[in-house]
Design an enzyme around this catalytic site. Structure first.
Site, PDB file in Angstrom:
ATOM      1  N   ALA A  42       0.846  -1.186   0.000  1.00 32.89           N
ATOM      2  CA  ALA A  42       0.000   0.000   0.000  1.00 32.89           C
ATOM      3  C   ALA A  42       0.887   1.244   0.000  1.00 32.89           C
ATOM      4  CB  ALA A  42      -0.912  -0.018   1.221  1.00 32.89           C
ATOM      5  N   GLY A  67       0.008  -5.165   1.015  1.00 31.02           N
ATOM      6  CA  GLY A  67      -1.219  -5.179   0.223  1.00 31.02           C
ATOM      7  C   GLY A  67      -1.066  -5.875  -1.107  1.00 31.02           C
ATOM      8  N   GLU A  83      -1.610  -9.402  -0.404  1.00 32.58           N
ATOM      9  CA  GLU A  83      -3.025  -9.643  -0.100  1.00 32.58           C
ATOM     10  C   GLU A  83      -3.889  -9.694  -1.357  1.00 32.58           C
ATOM     11  OE1 GLU A  83      -4.025  -7.938   4.216  1.00 32.58           O
ATOM     12  OE2 GLU A  83      -2.916  -6.506   2.964  1.00 32.58           O
ATOM     13  N   GLU A 110       3.815  -5.966   7.116  1.00 35.35           N
ATOM     14  CA  GLU A 110       3.194  -4.838   7.814  1.00 35.35           C
ATOM     15  C   GLU A 110       3.683  -4.685   9.252  1.00 35.35           C
ATOM     16  OE1 GLU A 110       0.063  -6.246   4.782  1.00 35.35           O
ATOM     17  OE2 GLU A 110       1.542  -7.176   6.131  1.00 35.35           O
TER      18      GLU A 110
END
Length: 258
Positions: free
Chosen positions: A66, A111, A114, A134
């Site tokens: 992200a 992300g 993910e 993260e």
């Protein structure tokens, strides 16, 4: 439609490809990028895509995560909204009515990992590196990683990856079940094209039913999943593709699916 941060294309075989196109930023996911992916998924579904590939521009990263520069100053409500957007995109990939392939070429962190987890199949180039990193930012996976990762790699392996923020290369990712296939870098694009074309050539109604039933096996009890499987299986009888597929088998010829 056109977007600044992604490209979208659908070929003559009805294979849709969404490419995150921010190579200078390692394809990090901004709000605009996530919203563009969400819109492109809807367009691919409306166009009747029979398979979908999630890919990336450049040679260094699939999606490096992200947009950390955006997240630094987020308030809790703002972070909630960002998480909800990421979840919507991941859920849309997971529930897309045709099989999805993550073409993991380069770094897939946070992300990015993910979004790959939300795909049905994950193919990694030999140079790929994957991780839920993260924890070292003081946060946890926020777009479904805590739920999807254990289902693929098992509980303790998932905990190690999340707790330690470990990064695994493509070979280890395959060993633990995080990806299904590792391909030499110089053959990667051809293999993605070959796999997507093979998926798109399958009977679309049956593929959709198979995906729905397989997703149900993860999302609920086995009894509910088996009941859905029975309904989906029976519901395919009488369709053109069921009749054509079985007739072709009996007649020892190649089927001509819709």
């Amino acid at each position: 439609m056109t977007w600044d941060t992604i490209t979208f294309a659908i070929d003559d075989s009805d294979v849709a490809t969404i490419t995150v196109d921010r190579p200078a930023q390692l394809n990090a996911l901004t709000v605009d990028t996530l919203e563009a992916i969400e819109a492109a998924l809807a367009e691919a579904e409306a166009a009747g895509a029979r398979a979908l590939v999630l890919a990336s521009a450049g040679d260094e990263a699939f999606v490096a995560g992200a947009d950390i520069s955006y997240m630094v100053e987020l308030s809790t409500p703002e972070a909630q909204a960002y998480a909800e957007l990421g979840h919507r995109v991941a859920d849309a990939i997971e529930s897309f009515p045709a099989p999805t392939v993550a073409a993991v070429d380069g770094y897939a962190f946070g992300g990015g990992s993910e979004l790959a987890l939300a795909c049905d199949l994950r193919v990694a180039a030999e140079s790929a590196v994957i991780g839920q990193t993260e924890i070292d930012l003081g946060i946890i996976p926020g777009w479904g990683g805590t739920q999807r990762l254990p289902r693929l790699v098992g509980d303790e392996t998932a905990r190690r990856l999340v707790f330690l923020g470990e990064r695994v290369d493509a070979s280890e990712a395959a060993d633990i079940g995080l990806v299904g296939e590792v391909v030499p870098d110089d053959a990667f694009d051809d293999r993605i094209d070959e796999l997507a074309a093979a998926l798109a050539a399958k009977p679309a109604v049956a593929m959709r039913a198979a995906k729905e039933a397989l997703n149900a096996a993860r999302d609920g009890s086995q009894a509910n999943g088996l009941a859905l499987e029975r309904r989906a299986w029976a519901g395919l009888f009488g369709t053109h593709d069921q009749r054509e597929g079985m007739a072709a088998f009996v007649e020892k010829r190649e089927p001509e699916f819709e």
